[in-house]
Design a protein around this motif. Sequence first.
Motif, PDB file in Angstrom:
ATOM      1  N   VAL A 131       0.848  -1.200   0.000  1.00 38.76           N
ATOM      2  CA  VAL A 131       0.000   0.000   0.000  1.00 38.76           C
ATOM      3  C   VAL A 131       0.881   1.247   0.000  1.00 38.76           C
ATOM      4  CG1 VAL A 131      -1.787   1.261   1.241  1.00 38.76           C
ATOM      5  CG2 VAL A 131      -1.804  -1.223   1.251  1.00 38.76           C
ATOM      6  N   ALA A 132       1.884   1.250   0.860  1.00 40.06           N
ATOM      7  CA  ALA A 132       2.771   2.406   0.978  1.00 40.06           C
ATOM      8  C   ALA A 132       3.622   2.590  -0.269  1.00 40.06           C
ATOM      9  CB  ALA A 132       3.667   2.248   2.204  1.00 40.06           C
ATOM     10  N   THR A 133       3.900   1.517  -0.966  1.00 47.73           N
ATOM     11  CA  THR A 133       4.793   1.551  -2.125  1.00 47.73           C
ATOM     12  C   THR A 133       4.107   2.021  -3.399  1.00 47.73           C
ATOM     13  OG1 THR A 133       6.016  -0.295  -1.185  1.00 47.73           O
ATOM     14  CG2 THR A 133       6.379   0.155  -3.505  1.00 47.73           C
ATOM     15  N   CYS A 134       2.850   1.716  -3.551  1.00 49.14           N
ATOM     16  CA  CYS A 134       2.159   1.995  -4.821  1.00 49.14           C
ATOM     17  C   CYS A 134       2.126   3.498  -5.133  1.00 49.14           C
ATOM     18  CB  CYS A 134       0.734   1.447  -4.761  1.00 49.14           C
ATOM     19  SG  CYS A 134      -0.150   1.740  -6.308  1.00 49.14           S
ATOM     20  N   PRO A 135       2.692   3.895  -6.273  1.00 49.25           N
ATOM     21  CA  PRO A 135       2.771   5.319  -6.601  1.00 49.25           C
ATOM     22  C   PRO A 135       1.443   5.933  -7.026  1.00 49.25           C
ATOM     23  CG  PRO A 135       3.653   4.009  -8.409  1.00 49.25           C
ATOM     24  CD  PRO A 135       3.333   3.050  -7.296  1.00 49.25           C
ATOM     25  N   VAL A 136       0.465   5.091  -7.378  1.00 53.65           N
ATOM     26  CA  VAL A 136      -0.819   5.645  -7.835  1.00 53.65           C
ATOM     27  C   VAL A 136      -1.962   5.320  -6.870  1.00 53.65           C
ATOM     28  CG1 VAL A 136      -0.172   5.666 -10.271  1.00 53.65           C
ATOM     29  CG2 VAL A 136      -1.222   3.607  -9.296  1.00 53.65           C
ATOM     30  N   ARG A 137      -1.595   4.828  -5.703  1.00 56.10           N
ATOM     31  CA  ARG A 137      -2.580   4.512  -4.652  1.00 56.10           C
ATOM     32  C   ARG A 137      -3.663   3.552  -5.153  1.00 56.10           C
ATOM     33  NH1 ARG A 137      -3.185  10.188  -1.298  1.00 56.10           N
ATOM     34  NH2 ARG A 137      -0.975  10.474  -0.925  1.00 56.10           N
ATOM     35  N   ALA A 138      -3.203   2.540  -5.859  1.00 58.32           N
ATOM     36  CA  ALA A 138      -4.157   1.552  -6.372  1.00 58.32           C
ATOM     37  C   ALA A 138      -4.477   0.478  -5.336  1.00 58.32           C
ATOM     38  CB  ALA A 138      -3.594   0.900  -7.635  1.00 58.32           C
ATOM     39  N   ILE A 139      -3.721   0.486  -4.240  1.00 59.98           N
ATOM     40  CA  ILE A 139      -3.907  -0.567  -3.230  1.00 59.98           C
ATOM     41  C   ILE A 139      -4.421   0.037  -1.934  1.00 59.98           C
ATOM     42  CG2 ILE A 139      -2.832  -2.552  -2.091  1.00 59.98           C
ATOM     43  CD1 ILE A 139      -0.517  -2.312  -4.070  1.00 59.98           C
ATOM     44  N   SER A 140      -5.425  -0.602  -1.376  1.00 63.06           N
ATOM     45  CA  SER A 140      -5.918  -0.196  -0.061  1.00 63.06           C
ATOM     46  C   SER A 140      -6.065  -1.453   0.794  1.00 63.06           C
ATOM     47  CB  SER A 140      -7.270   0.511  -0.198  1.00 63.06           C
ATOM     48  OG  SER A 140      -8.187  -0.327  -0.877  1.00 63.06           O
ATOM     49  N   MET A 141      -6.001  -1.264   2.089  1.00 66.69           N
ATOM     50  CA  MET A 141      -6.149  -2.412   2.985  1.00 66.69           C
ATOM     51  C   MET A 141      -7.624  -2.583   3.340  1.00 66.69           C
ATOM     52  SD  MET A 141      -3.237  -3.819   3.420  1.00 66.69           S
ATOM     53  CE  MET A 141      -3.012  -4.741   4.927  1.00 66.69           C
ATOM     54  N   GLU A 142      -8.110  -3.790   3.172  1.00 65.10           N
ATOM     55  CA  GLU A 142      -9.480  -4.100   3.574  1.00 65.10           C
ATOM     56  C   GLU A 142      -9.481  -5.378   4.383  1.00 65.10           C
ATOM     57  OE1 GLU A 142     -12.177  -4.101   0.275  1.00 65.10           O
ATOM     58  OE2 GLU A 142     -11.605  -2.085  -0.347  1.00 65.10           O
ATOM     59  N   TYR A 143      -9.967  -5.285   5.598  1.00 65.04           N
ATOM     60  CA  TYR A 143      -9.990  -6.428   6.503  1.00 65.04           C
ATOM     61  C   TYR A 143      -8.597  -7.042   6.662  1.00 65.04           C
ATOM     62  CZ  TYR A 143     -14.961  -5.904   5.576  1.00 65.04           C
ATOM     63  OH  TYR A 143     -16.217  -5.384   5.432  1.00 65.04           O
ATOM     64  N   GLY A 144      -7.597  -6.167   6.710  1.00 64.02           N
ATOM     65  CA  GLY A 144      -6.238  -6.642   6.981  1.00 64.02           C
ATOM     66  C   GLY A 144      -5.504  -7.190   5.780  1.00 64.02           C
ATOM     67  N   LYS A 145      -6.131  -7.134   4.600  1.00 57.72           N
ATOM     68  CA  LYS A 145      -5.472  -7.644   3.390  1.00 57.72           C
ATOM     69  C   LYS A 145      -5.557  -6.592   2.282  1.00 57.72           C
ATOM     70  CE  LYS A 145      -4.303 -11.911   4.579  1.00 57.72           C
ATOM     71  NZ  LYS A 145      -4.090 -11.652   5.976  1.00 57.72           N
ATOM     72  N   PRO A 146      -4.553  -6.546   1.405  1.00 62.23           N
ATOM     73  CA  PRO A 146      -4.585  -5.550   0.344  1.00 62.23           C
ATOM     74  C   PRO A 146      -5.643  -5.830  -0.714  1.00 62.23           C
ATOM     75  CG  PRO A 146      -2.526  -6.824   0.308  1.00 62.23           C
ATOM     76  CD  PRO A 146      -3.372  -7.386   1.385  1.00 62.23           C
ATOM     77  N   ASN A 147      -6.269  -4.761  -1.145  1.00 64.35           N
ATOM     78  CA  ASN A 147      -7.228  -4.850  -2.237  1.00 64.35           C
ATOM     79  C   ASN A 147      -6.697  -3.956  -3.358  1.00 64.35           C
ATOM     80  OD1 ASN A 147      -9.718  -5.529  -3.528  1.00 64.35           O
ATOM     81  ND2 ASN A 147     -10.368  -3.434  -3.114  1.00 64.35           N
ATOM     82  N   ILE A 148      -6.555  -4.496  -4.552  1.00 63.74           N
ATOM     83  CA  ILE A 148      -5.928  -3.761  -5.650  1.00 63.74           C
ATOM     84  C   ILE A 148      -6.966  -3.367  -6.689  1.00 63.74           C
ATOM     85  CG2 ILE A 148      -4.187  -3.858  -7.478  1.00 63.74           C
ATOM     86  CD1 ILE A 148      -2.683  -5.884  -5.671  1.00 63.74           C
ATOM     87  N   ASP A 149      -6.995  -2.074  -6.992  1.00 67.38           N
ATOM     88  CA  ASP A 149      -7.877  -1.556  -8.038  1.00 67.38           C
ATOM     89  C   ASP A 149      -7.146  -1.699  -9.374  1.00 67.38           C
ATOM     90  OD1 ASP A 149      -9.339  -0.060  -9.852  1.00 67.38           O
ATOM     91  OD2 ASP A 149      -9.922   1.441  -8.362  1.00 67.38           O
ATOM     92  N   ARG A 150      -7.522  -2.697 -10.127  1.00 65.14           N
ATOM     93  CA  ARG A 150      -6.804  -3.001 -11.377  1.00 65.14           C
ATOM     94  C   ARG A 150      -6.906  -1.878 -12.408  1.00 65.14           C
ATOM     95  NH1 ARG A 150      -7.733  -9.495 -12.036  1.00 65.14           N
ATOM     96  NH2 ARG A 150      -7.715  -9.906  -9.825  1.00 65.14           N
ATOM     97  N   ASP A 151      -7.958  -1.083 -12.324  1.00 69.40           N
ATOM     98  CA  ASP A 151      -8.104   0.021 -13.277  1.00 69.40           C
ATOM     99  C   ASP A 151      -7.081   1.120 -13.021  1.00 69.40           C
ATOM    100  OD1 ASP A 151     -10.198  -1.228 -14.537  1.00 69.40           O
ATOM    101  OD2 ASP A 151     -11.720  -0.267 -13.287  1.00 69.40           O
ATOM    102  N   LEU A 152      -6.622   1.244 -11.779  1.00 66.39           N
ATOM    103  CA  LEU A 152      -5.638   2.269 -11.449  1.00 66.39           C
ATOM    104  C   LEU A 152      -4.201   1.786 -11.646  1.00 66.39           C
ATOM    105  CD1 LEU A 152      -7.109   3.809  -8.149  1.00 66.39           C
ATOM    106  CD2 LEU A 152      -7.126   4.800 -10.436  1.00 66.39           C
ATOM    107  N   CYS A 153      -3.992   0.473 -11.561  1.00 64.75           N
ATOM    108  CA  CYS A 153      -2.635  -0.098 -11.621  1.00 64.75           C
ATOM    109  C   CYS A 153      -1.945   0.239 -12.942  1.00 64.75           C
ATOM    110  CB  CYS A 153      -2.719  -1.614 -11.459  1.00 64.75           C
ATOM    111  SG  CYS A 153      -1.119  -2.440 -11.604  1.00 64.75           S
ATOM    112  N   ILE A 154      -0.709   0.753 -12.834  1.00 70.04           N
ATOM    113  CA  ILE A 154       0.074   1.081 -14.026  1.00 70.04           C
ATOM    114  C   ILE A 154       1.158   0.024 -14.286  1.00 70.04           C
ATOM    115  CG2 ILE A 154      -0.337   3.565 -13.912  1.00 70.04           C
ATOM    116  CD1 ILE A 154       2.440   3.827 -12.557  1.00 70.04           C
TER     117      ILE A 154
END
Length: 93
Positions: free
Chosen positions: A32-55
Amino acid sequence: MDLAQRGTEACGCDLIYDVINQGLCMGCGTCVATCPVRAISMEYGKPNIDRDLCIKCGACYAQCPRSFFNFDVMNQFEAIGEAIDAAMLKGDE
Ligand code: SF4
Ligand code: SF4
């Protein structure tokens, strides 16, 4: 696949497949801290990745402390270990 190449070419989907779906994620939040476009957020203790934002920069995969423990890599290490064992046994003959 070469490990260095894997670390630079992997994307958020690879993190999902290789780490999260394999139960290796420990919820540290580094991705989460590493992603430059904030595509990852923590949900229920696990990362959730927004594939539309991922570069597909590979930063999350490269920085994840568990990405190098995925089964493909472990199999490679096991194969190397078996080759060393076989070579050592041959040396004892
Ligand atoms: S960096 Fe790896 S272990 Fe840490 S939360 Fe992200 S996927 Fe999980
Ligand atoms: S943009 Fe980069 S750090 Fe963020 S999810 Fe995609 S590959 Fe990972």
